[in-house]
Motif scaffolding. Structure first.
Motif, PDB file in Angstrom:
ATOM      1  N   SER A   1      14.607  52.263  14.349  1.00  0.00           N
ATOM      2  CA  SER A   1      13.229  52.739  14.318  1.00  0.00           C
ATOM      3  C   SER A   1      12.424  52.196  15.483  1.00  0.00           C
ATOM      4  CB  SER A   1      12.546  52.331  13.012  1.00  0.00           C
ATOM      5  OG  SER A   1      13.197  52.924  11.920  1.00  0.00           O
ATOM      6  N   ILE A   2      12.795  51.035  15.973  1.00  0.00           N
ATOM      7  CA  ILE A   2      12.110  50.422  17.108  1.00  0.00           C
ATOM      8  C   ILE A   2      13.164  49.804  18.013  1.00  0.00           C
ATOM      9  CG2 ILE A   2      11.737  48.225  15.958  1.00  0.00           C
ATOM     10  CD1 ILE A   2       9.042  48.017  17.325  1.00  0.00           C
ATOM     11  N   LYS A   3      12.998  50.000  19.300  1.00  0.00           N
ATOM     12  CA  LYS A   3      13.949  49.455  20.275  1.00  0.00           C
ATOM     13  C   LYS A   3      13.567  48.020  20.611  1.00  0.00           C
ATOM     14  CE  LYS A   3      16.012  53.400  20.817  1.00  0.00           C
ATOM     15  NZ  LYS A   3      17.135  53.681  20.005  1.00  0.00           N
ATOM     16  N   ALA A   4      14.438  47.333  21.304  1.00  0.00           N
ATOM     17  CA  ALA A   4      14.221  45.922  21.631  1.00  0.00           C
ATOM     18  C   ALA A   4      13.006  45.739  22.543  1.00  0.00           C
ATOM     19  CB  ALA A   4      15.468  45.344  22.280  1.00  0.00           C
ATOM     20  N   GLY A   5      12.779  46.627  23.482  1.00  0.00           N
ATOM     21  CA  GLY A   5      11.649  46.506  24.404  1.00  0.00           C
ATOM     22  C   GLY A   5      10.308  46.508  23.693  1.00  0.00           C
ATOM     23  N   PRO A   6      10.028  47.549  22.886  1.00  0.00           N
ATOM     24  CA  PRO A   6       8.772  47.542  22.139  1.00  0.00           C
ATOM     25  C   PRO A   6       8.651  46.377  21.163  1.00  0.00           C
ATOM     26  CG  PRO A   6       9.659  49.754  22.207  1.00  0.00           C
ATOM     27  CD  PRO A   6      10.693  48.847  22.789  1.00  0.00           C
ATOM     28  N   ALA A   7       9.766  45.901  20.628  1.00  0.00           N
ATOM     29  CA  ALA A   7       9.726  44.744  19.724  1.00  0.00           C
ATOM     30  C   ALA A   7       9.277  43.495  20.481  1.00  0.00           C
ATOM     31  CB  ALA A   7      11.097  44.519  19.085  1.00  0.00           C
ATOM     32  N   VAL A   8       9.782  43.325  21.703  1.00  0.00           N
ATOM     33  CA  VAL A   8       9.376  42.179  22.515  1.00  0.00           C
ATOM     34  C   VAL A   8       7.889  42.275  22.846  1.00  0.00           C
ATOM     35  CG1 VAL A   8       9.674  41.074  24.774  1.00  0.00           C
ATOM     36  CG2 VAL A   8      11.668  41.756  23.446  1.00  0.00           C
ATOM     37  N   VAL A   9       7.422  43.477  23.163  1.00  0.00           N
ATOM     38  CA  VAL A   9       6.000  43.678  23.454  1.00  0.00           C
ATOM     39  C   VAL A   9       5.160  43.324  22.223  1.00  0.00           C
ATOM     40  CG1 VAL A   9       4.240  45.401  23.992  1.00  0.00           C
ATOM     41  CG2 VAL A   9       6.383  45.391  25.249  1.00  0.00           C
ATOM     42  N   ALA A  10       5.598  43.733  21.044  1.00  0.00           N
ATOM     43  CA  ALA A  10       4.863  43.424  19.814  1.00  0.00           C
ATOM     44  C   ALA A  10       4.832  41.919  19.558  1.00  0.00           C
ATOM     45  CB  ALA A  10       5.499  44.146  18.626  1.00  0.00           C
ATOM     46  N   ILE A  11       5.935  41.247  19.801  1.00  0.00           N
ATOM     47  CA  ILE A  11       5.987  39.795  19.617  1.00  0.00           C
ATOM     48  C   ILE A  11       5.054  39.096  20.596  1.00  0.00           C
ATOM     49  CG2 ILE A  11       7.491  37.772  19.878  1.00  0.00           C
ATOM     50  CD1 ILE A  11       9.773  39.564  18.781  1.00  0.00           C
ATOM     51  N   LEU A  12       5.086  39.515  21.858  1.00  0.00           N
ATOM     52  CA  LEU A  12       4.214  38.909  22.858  1.00  0.00           C
ATOM     53  C   LEU A  12       2.741  39.187  22.558  1.00  0.00           C
ATOM     54  CD1 LEU A  12       6.214  39.564  26.131  1.00  0.00           C
ATOM     55  CD2 LEU A  12       5.862  37.392  24.957  1.00  0.00           C
ATOM     56  N   PHE A  13       2.457  40.401  22.070  1.00  0.00           N
ATOM     57  CA  PHE A  13       1.081  40.722  21.693  1.00  0.00           C
ATOM     58  C   PHE A  13       0.596  39.783  20.592  1.00  0.00           C
ATOM     59  CE2 PHE A  13      -1.787  43.041  18.814  1.00  0.00           C
ATOM     60  CZ  PHE A  13      -2.862  43.195  19.673  1.00  0.00           C
ATOM     61  N   GLY A  14       1.412  39.565  19.584  1.00  0.00           N
ATOM     62  CA  GLY A  14       1.042  38.656  18.507  1.00  0.00           C
ATOM     63  C   GLY A  14       0.876  37.224  18.991  1.00  0.00           C
ATOM     64  N   PHE A  15       1.745  36.818  19.909  1.00  0.00           N
ATOM     65  CA  PHE A  15       1.663  35.464  20.453  1.00  0.00           C
ATOM     66  C   PHE A  15       0.360  35.263  21.218  1.00  0.00           C
ATOM     67  CE2 PHE A  15       2.480  32.532  23.995  1.00  0.00           C
ATOM     68  CZ  PHE A  15       2.818  31.404  23.288  1.00  0.00           C
ATOM     69  N   PHE A  16       0.018  36.213  22.078  1.00  0.00           N
ATOM     70  CA  PHE A  16      -1.204  36.079  22.860  1.00  0.00           C
ATOM     71  C   PHE A  16      -2.449  36.326  22.021  1.00  0.00           C
ATOM     72  CE2 PHE A  16       1.783  36.768  26.422  1.00  0.00           C
ATOM     73  CZ  PHE A  16       1.539  35.583  27.084  1.00  0.00           C
TER      74      PHE A  16
END
Length: 64
Positions: free
Chosen positions: A23-38
């Motif tokens: 449902s979600i690829k690794a790239g968008p998952a990394v972006v979501a994680i970084l968004f939450g971190f920042f």
């Protein structure tokens, strides 16, 4: 502390399921994680934390 750890664990499990299910690829998952971190380091973090605490208290006060 226990609630935030539980939420982090739940979101991590959901993220893993979404990645493995395609449902979600690794790239968008990394972006979501970084968004939450920042997002956690911005001025909005205390407001989000208070909202989640009040939501957890509301759910906790429901009796069946």
């Amino acid at each position: 502390m226990a609630i935030s750890l539980s939420v982090v664990l739940l979101l991590a499990i959901i993220l893993v399921v979404l990645i493995r299910g395609g449902s979600i690829k690794a790239g968008p998952a990394v972006v979501a994680i970084l968004f939450g971190f920042f997002l956690a380091s911005t001025g909005m973090a205390p407001s989000i934390n208070r909202f989640l605490d009040s939501l957890a208290d509301t759910i906790n006060s429901i009796s069946f």
